[in-house]
Enzyme design. Structure first.
Site, PDB file in Angstrom:
ATOM      1  N   ARG A 103     118.173  30.460  46.676  1.00 46.80           N
ATOM      2  CA  ARG A 103     117.199  31.494  46.293  1.00 46.80           C
ATOM      3  C   ARG A 103     117.328  31.662  44.785  1.00 46.80           C
ATOM      4  O   ARG A 103     118.372  32.090  44.291  1.00 46.80           O
ATOM      5  CB  ARG A 103     117.489  32.802  47.021  1.00 46.80           C
ATOM      6  CG  ARG A 103     116.718  33.967  46.450  1.00 46.80           C
ATOM      7  CD  ARG A 103     116.780  35.197  47.317  1.00 46.80           C
ATOM      8  NE  ARG A 103     115.937  35.054  48.490  1.00 46.80           N
ATOM      9  CZ  ARG A 103     115.569  36.071  49.274  1.00 46.80           C
ATOM     10  NH1 ARG A 103     115.979  37.289  49.014  1.00 46.80           N
ATOM     11  NH2 ARG A 103     114.803  35.863  50.319  1.00 46.80           N
ATOM     12  N   HIS A 130     107.833  31.256  49.049  1.00 47.88           N
ATOM     13  CA  HIS A 130     108.801  31.698  50.068  1.00 47.88           C
ATOM     14  C   HIS A 130     108.411  31.036  51.394  1.00 47.88           C
ATOM     15  O   HIS A 130     107.957  31.703  52.324  1.00 47.88           O
ATOM     16  CB  HIS A 130     108.763  33.226  50.159  1.00 47.88           C
ATOM     17  CG  HIS A 130     109.951  33.827  50.839  1.00 47.88           C
ATOM     18  ND1 HIS A 130     111.017  33.091  51.297  1.00 47.88           N
ATOM     19  CD2 HIS A 130     110.241  35.133  51.134  1.00 47.88           C
ATOM     20  CE1 HIS A 130     111.902  33.908  51.846  1.00 47.88           C
ATOM     21  NE2 HIS A 130     111.459  35.149  51.760  1.00 47.88           N
ATOM     22  N   GLN A 133     109.760  32.229  54.904  1.00 52.22           N
ATOM     23  CA  GLN A 133     109.133  33.480  55.337  1.00 52.22           C
ATOM     24  C   GLN A 133     107.776  33.197  55.982  1.00 52.22           C
ATOM     25  O   GLN A 133     107.473  33.681  57.076  1.00 52.22           O
ATOM     26  CB  GLN A 133     108.944  34.406  54.129  1.00 52.22           C
ATOM     27  CG  GLN A 133     108.240  35.697  54.460  1.00 52.22           C
ATOM     28  CD  GLN A 133     109.092  36.613  55.310  1.00 52.22           C
ATOM     29  OE1 GLN A 133     110.216  36.917  54.952  1.00 52.22           O
ATOM     30  NE2 GLN A 133     108.566  37.061  56.442  1.00 52.22           N
ATOM     31  N   ASP A 222     103.214  43.120  50.851  1.00 53.92           N
ATOM     32  CA  ASP A 222     104.554  42.870  50.308  1.00 53.92           C
ATOM     33  C   ASP A 222     104.725  43.816  49.120  1.00 53.92           C
ATOM     34  O   ASP A 222     103.743  44.417  48.640  1.00 53.92           O
ATOM     35  CB  ASP A 222     104.647  41.388  49.871  1.00 53.92           C
ATOM     36  CG  ASP A 222     106.024  41.013  49.321  1.00 53.92           C
ATOM     37  OD1 ASP A 222     107.006  41.746  49.569  1.00 53.92           O
ATOM     38  OD2 ASP A 222     106.125  39.961  48.646  1.00 53.92           O
ATOM     39  N   CYS A 262     106.871  41.256  54.923  1.00 50.64           N
ATOM     40  CA  CYS A 262     108.055  40.387  54.953  1.00 50.64           C
ATOM     41  C   CYS A 262     109.350  41.169  54.846  1.00 50.64           C
ATOM     42  O   CYS A 262     110.411  40.646  55.193  1.00 50.64           O
ATOM     43  CB  CYS A 262     107.962  39.343  53.846  1.00 50.64           C
ATOM     44  SG  CYS A 262     107.768  40.072  52.207  1.00 50.64           S
ATOM     45  N   ARG A 290     112.748  35.052  61.441  1.00 58.68           N
ATOM     46  CA  ARG A 290     113.406  34.322  60.355  1.00 58.68           C
ATOM     47  C   ARG A 290     114.574  33.520  60.938  1.00 58.68           C
ATOM     48  O   ARG A 290     114.768  32.361  60.611  1.00 58.68           O
ATOM     49  CB  ARG A 290     113.932  35.286  59.278  1.00 58.68           C
ATOM     50  CG  ARG A 290     112.877  36.123  58.557  1.00 58.68           C
ATOM     51  CD  ARG A 290     111.923  35.277  57.756  1.00 58.68           C
ATOM     52  NE  ARG A 290     112.636  34.370  56.856  1.00 58.68           N
ATOM     53  CZ  ARG A 290     113.155  34.693  55.662  1.00 58.68           C
ATOM     54  NH1 ARG A 290     112.997  35.913  55.197  1.00 58.68           N
ATOM     55  NH2 ARG A 290     113.773  33.795  54.918  1.00 58.68           N
TER      56      ARG A 290
HETATM   57  N1   CP Z   1     111.977  38.773  53.576  1.00 55.61           N
HETATM   58  C1   CP Z   1     113.086  38.376  52.926  1.00 55.61           C
HETATM   59  O1   CP Z   1     113.199  37.255  52.404  1.00 55.61           O
HETATM   60  O2   CP Z   1     114.080  39.315  52.920  1.00 55.61           O
HETATM   61  P1   CP Z   1     115.415  39.223  52.077  1.00 55.61           P
HETATM   62  O3   CP Z   1     115.052  39.340  50.630  1.00 55.61           O
HETATM   63  O4   CP Z   1     116.257  40.374  52.566  1.00 55.61           O
HETATM   64  O5   CP Z   1     116.068  37.891  52.351  1.00 55.61           O
HETATM   65  N1  NVA Z   2     107.814  39.059  46.817  1.00 56.81           N
HETATM   66  C1  NVA Z   2     109.134  39.530  47.131  1.00 56.81           C
HETATM   67  C2  NVA Z   2     109.558  39.027  48.464  1.00 56.81           C
HETATM   68  C3  NVA Z   2     110.871  39.569  48.946  1.00 56.81           C
HETATM   69  C4  NVA Z   2     111.296  38.968  50.236  1.00 56.81           C
HETATM   70  C5  NVA Z   2     110.096  39.118  46.054  1.00 56.81           C
HETATM   71  O1  NVA Z   2     109.997  37.978  45.575  1.00 56.81           O
HETATM   72  O2  NVA Z   2     110.950  39.916  45.667  1.00 56.81           O
END
Ligand code: CP
Ligand code: NVA
Length: 312
Positions: A103, A130, A133, A222, A262, A290
Site C-alpha cells: 500500500r 484500489h 477493494q 468514499d 469502502c 475483502r
Molecule cells: N477499505 C480499505 O481499504 O480499508 P483500510 O484502509 O482499512 O484497509
Molecule cells: N480513497 C481512500 C480509500 C480508503 C480505503 C483513500 O485512498 O484514503
C-alpha cells in the site's frame, strides 16, 4: 497473471475466475473447510499508509491458506525507496518471500516492485487505484443482485482511486458507473476513456448527484479526504458540500437501492450515520468480502502453476 496491480491489466476470464474462486472459498471456509495450499509460503506486506481492512484481511487470508504474512511498516525499513531504491527492496524480498503486497502513495512504487521482483506483487491501494477493494465490491454486488452485468452504480463524491478501480471493473464486467462530483474532483478523462473503450458507455461523469441516483441500483461513496490529502481537509469539506449521501438523496433513488462505502466512513461528511446504518446499507458485507477476495487472489497468484509443475 503474475501480479495484481490494476483491474485494467486483467482479462475478463481472470476476473471471473477470481470472483468464482472467492465465492467458492467463502462457502468452503464458512462450512469449516481449510485449504492449506500456501503452507510454507510467506507474504511481505509493505504499508506506507494506515489500514484496518486490507491489512487484517490479507493477514487472515494468508494464515487461512497455511502461509505466513509479515507486516512491514515504512519506518522498519527506513521508508520505501528512501533508505534504498524500490528496485533493491524488490530484489531482496524476491530471495526471502513468495509474494509482496504493498500500500503506497505513488502508483509507480508498486509498478517498480512488480518490475524488479519475479514473485507476485499485489496493489493494496495506491493514490491511483484500489483494485482489491473494487473486486470485493463486485463480489458483494453479485451476492445481493445475483448478477453483475447491467448493474448501475452511482458514485457520489471524489473521483478518486476507488472510483477509478470501479470504472475499470465496470468496463471489464459490463456494469455502469456514473460518478457525480463537484468541479475539480471529477474522475480523470483518461480513466473514463479507457473504461469506455472496454465497454462503450459504461462510465460517465456528471455534476448533479440527484441525476445519477434516480435509476441507480447502488449508491457508492468514499471519503472526501483520501490518505495523503489531510492538509486539504478544510478546503475539501467545503468543496464537497451538497455531495453527502443522506436520507434525501437516497429517497430520490429506487426503493431497491443498496448503499456501499469502502470504509472507513466519515459520518456526517460523505455519508450520514442514518444512511450508513440503514437496512439498504451493505457496507459490512463489502468489508467481509475483502477477506474472501483476498484468499482467492493469494491462492491464484501464489500457488504454483500446475503446468509449470508438470514441466519440472
Ligand atoms: N477499505 C480499505 O481499504 O480499508 P483500510 O484502509 O482499512 O484497509
Ligand atoms: N480513497 C481512500 C480509500 C480508503 C480505503 C483513500 O485512498 O484514503
Amino acid at each position: 497473471m503474475k501480479d495484481f496491480l490494476a483491474i485494467s491489466d486483467c482479462s475478463v476470464p481472470e476476473l471471473q475466475e477470481l470472483l468464482a474462486e472467492s465465492s467458492s472459498l467463502k462457502a468452503f471456509y464458512k462450512s469449516g473447510g481449510r485449504d492449506l495450499c500456501l503452507a510454507g509460503k510467506t507474504l511481505a506486506m509493505l504499508f506506507e499508509k494506515p489500514s484496518l481492512r486490507t491489512r487484517l484481511s490479507f493477514q487472515v487470508a494468508m494464515t487461512d491458506l497455511g502461509g505466513s504474512p509479515i507486516y512491514v511498516k515504512p519506518e522498519d525499513i527506513g521508508g520505501i525507496g528512501k533508505r534504498e531504491p524500490v528496485k533493491d527492496i524488490a530484489r531482496v524480498l524476491n530471495r526471502y518471500v513468495q509474494g509482496i503486497m504493498a500500500r503506497t502513495f505513488e502508483h509507480q512504487t508498486v509498478l517498480d516492485l512488480a518490475q524488479y521482483a519475479d514473485i507476485p506483487v499485489i496493489n493494496a491501494l495506491t493514490d491511483w487505484s484500489h483494485p482489491c477493494q473494487a473486486m470485493a465490491d463486485v463480489l458483494t454486488i453479485q451476492e445481493h443482485f445475483s448478477h453483475i452485468a447491467g448493474i448501475k452504480i452511482a458514485f457520489i463524491g471524489d473521483g478518486n482511486n476507488v472510483a477509478r478501480s470501479l470504472a475499470f471493473a465496470a468496463g471489464k464486467l459490463n456494469m455502469k458507473l456514473c460518478v457525480a462530483s463537484p468541479s475539480g474532483y471529477e474522475l480523470d478523462e483518461e480513466t473514463i476513456r479507457s473504461a469506455n473503450a472496454l465497454t462503450p458507455g459504461c462510465t460517465s461523469q456528471v455534476r448533479d448527484p440527484y441525476e445519477v441516483v434516480v435509476d441507480a441500483d447502488v449508491i457508492y461513496t468514499d471519503t472526501w479526504v483520501s490518505m495523503g490529502q489531510e492538509n486539504e481537509k478544510a478546503k475539501r469539506q467545503k468543496d464537497f458540500a451538497g455531495y453527502a449521501v443522506d436520507g434525501k438523496l437516497v429517497a430520490a433513488a429506487p426503493r431497491h437501492v443498496k448503499i456501499m462505502h469502502c470504509l472507513p466512513a466519515y459520518r456526517g461528511y460523505e455519508i450520514t450515520d442514518e444512511v450508513a446504518e440503514s437496512p439498504g446499507s451493505i457496507i459490512f458485507d463489502q468489508a467481509e468480502n475483502r477477506l474472501h477476495f483476498q484468499r482467492a487472489l493469494l491462492k491464484k497468484l501464489m500457488t504454483p502453476d500446475p503446468q509449470s509443475l508438470l514441466s519440472c
